[in-house]
Motif scaffolding. Structure first.
Motif, short mmCIF file in Angstrom:
data_model
loop_
_atom_site.label_atom_id
_atom_site.label_comp_id
_atom_site.label_asym_id
_atom_site.label_seq_id
_atom_site.Cartn_x
_atom_site.Cartn_y
_atom_site.Cartn_z
N PHE A 79 22.66 -7.43 17.01
CA PHE A 79 22.55 -8.15 16.04
C PHE A 79 21.42 -8.32 15.33
N SER A 80 21.02 -8.38 14.03
CA SER A 80 19.92 -7.75 13.78
C SER A 80 19.76 -9.07 12.37
N ILE A 81 18.47 -9.38 12.28
CA ILE A 81 18.45 -10.31 11.22
C ILE A 81 16.33 -9.86 10.01
N LEU A 82 16.30 -10.31 9.18
CA LEU A 82 15.37 -9.64 8.09
C LEU A 82 14.67 -10.89 7.64
N LEU A 83 13.47 -10.81 8.53
CA LEU A 83 12.47 -11.71 8.08
C LEU A 83 11.78 -11.25 6.62
N ASP A 84 11.93 -12.26 5.65
CA ASP A 84 11.80 -11.72 3.85
C ASP A 84 11.63 -10.68 3.55
N ALA A 85 11.74 -9.91 2.60
CA ALA A 85 11.88 -8.50 1.96
C ALA A 85 12.00 -8.41 0.60
N GLY A 86 10.73 -7.65 1.28
CA GLY A 86 9.28 -7.84 -0.04
C GLY A 86 9.72 -6.44 -0.58
N SER A 87 8.24 -5.24 -1.76
CA SER A 87 7.99 -4.66 -1.99
C SER A 87 8.17 -3.76 -0.42
N GLY A 88 9.21 -2.87 -1.25
CA GLY A 88 9.23 -1.57 -0.32
C GLY A 88 10.26 -1.66 1.26
N VAL A 89 10.14 -3.09 1.60
CA VAL A 89 11.07 -3.47 2.45
C VAL A 89 12.35 -3.01 2.61
N LYS B 131 0.29 -1.49 -0.11
CA LYS B 131 0.20 -0.10 0.27
C LYS B 131 1.19 1.15 0.45
N LYS B 132 -0.05 2.25 0.04
CA LYS B 132 1.04 3.69 -0.39
C LYS B 132 2.04 3.67 0.84
N ASN B 133 3.52 3.92 1.03
CA ASN B 133 3.94 3.69 2.01
C ASN B 133 3.95 3.34 3.56
N GLU B 134 3.52 1.10 2.44
CA GLU B 134 3.38 0.34 3.81
C GLU B 134 4.08 -0.79 2.41
N PRO B 135 4.82 -1.70 3.04
CA PRO B 135 5.51 -2.28 2.52
C PRO B 135 4.68 -4.11 2.25
N THR B 136 4.98 -5.20 1.74
CA THR B 136 4.82 -6.58 1.53
C THR B 136 5.50 -6.95 2.96
N SER B 137 5.38 -8.25 2.22
CA SER B 137 6.38 -8.37 4.23
C SER B 137 8.02 -8.54 4.60
N GLY B 138 7.64 -8.03 5.99
CA GLY B 138 9.55 -7.84 6.09
C GLY B 138 9.12 -7.60 7.28
N TYR B 139 10.41 -8.45 8.57
CA TYR B 139 10.01 -8.25 9.82
C TYR B 139 11.71 -7.94 10.44
N LEU B 140 11.85 -7.05 11.11
CA LEU B 140 13.56 -6.49 11.53
C LEU B 140 12.99 -7.34 13.18
N VAL B 141 14.41 -8.69 13.40
CA VAL B 141 14.10 -8.55 14.68
C VAL B 141 15.28 -8.60 15.21
N GLU B 142 15.88 -7.74 16.05
CA GLU B 142 17.49 -7.30 16.79
C GLU B 142 16.92 -7.74 18.18
N LYS B 143 18.59 -7.92 19.07
CA LYS B 143 18.73 -7.98 20.19
C LYS B 143 19.94 -7.56 19.79
#
Ligand SMILES: [Zn+2]
Ligand SMILES: [Zn+2]
Length: 244
Positions: A29-39, A14-26
């Motif tokens: 350290f950081s991992i990204l789950l999925d790299a959809g449109s706009g992520v 959507k406008k200014n709202e990507p498809t799937s992407g989840y940033l996990v941090e601790k």
């Protein structure tokens, strides 16, 4: 661990709202789950691209993977500019096209995984469940060094094996592409009743509905998931921060 919802729409952004992407941090350290449109664009609200070195892809549908190219060019150009010297690691189902695309860019490496793989990155341990979807797709279970558990279903029809995979998760981010009564099995997705039932049977403490549809009243999804037994149900939103 902290999980930031970068984007959560199914199919297209959507406008200014990507498809799937989840940033996990601790602990840095950081991992990204999925790299959809706009992520690639929106994740920079939360982390500098030069500090993100691990991207896990659940499958290669556009709404989960189309920004691979943006992350690759970002790493290539920042490497040329001398801003970063670390490798950008992509983890995904084995695929020659993706492997070649990633490995030909300097400072980027592709790591194929399967249902029996485990990766350890800093405090995170990541394991996989093979889904029922139109292409090879995996759910991911992220456990941190204190035993906190985040499960992300990615795209799938309902399967009993998901109950075991999501068992006792602190947070389940589940796809919820369809409204109660719609046929998830045919679509390779889950409806809100199935998602609520999955969360209840798995005994998850908190359920976040994601991969949301572009029609209907989204609050009905949460109501149906609750009616089916889901505890602590909410709709994912771009920018939402989830403490796990
Ligand atoms: Zn999808
Ligand atoms: Zn898909």
């Amino acid at each position: 661990m902290k999980c930031t919802v970068v984007g959560m729409w199914g199919g297209f952004p959507k406008k200014n709202e990507p498809t799937s992407g989840y940033l996990v941090e601790k602990n840095g350290f950081s991992i990204l789950l999925d790299a959809g449109s706009g992520v690639a664009a929106h994740v920079q609200n939360y982390i500098d691209l030069n500090n993100l070195h691990h991207i896990f892809l659940t499958h290669y549908h556009y709404d989960h993977s189309v920004d691979i190219g943006s992350f690759l060019f970002g790493r290539m150009i920042s490497t040329q500019l001398g801003k970063v010297d670390k490798t950008l690691n992509f983890y995904g189902p084995d695929d020659k096209g993706v492997k070649d695309q990633v490995n030909k860019v300097k400072n980027s490496t592709f790591h194929p995984y399967g249902r029996d793989s485990t990766f350890k990155i800093g405090p995170f341990s990541i394991t996989f469940h093979k889904n029922a979807h139109s292409v090879e797709t995996y759910a991911m279970r992220v456990t941190d060094d204190e035993g906190h558990v985040l499960v992300y279903t990615a795209d799938t029809s309902y399967r009993k094996s998901l109950v075991r995979f999501a068992e006792d998760a602190d947070v389940l981010i589940s796809e919820c592409s369809l409204y109660a009564g719609e046929d998830g099995e045919k679509m390779g997705h889950m409806n809100a009743e199935e998602v609520g039932g999955l969360a209840a049977k798995a005994g998850v403490k908190r359920l976040i509905l994601s991969h949301l549809p572009h029609y209907g009243n989204l609050d009905d999804l949460a109501a149906s998931a609750k009616a089916a037994g889901g505890e602590n149900v909410s709709l994912a939103k771009a920018g939402m921060v989830i403490e796990v």
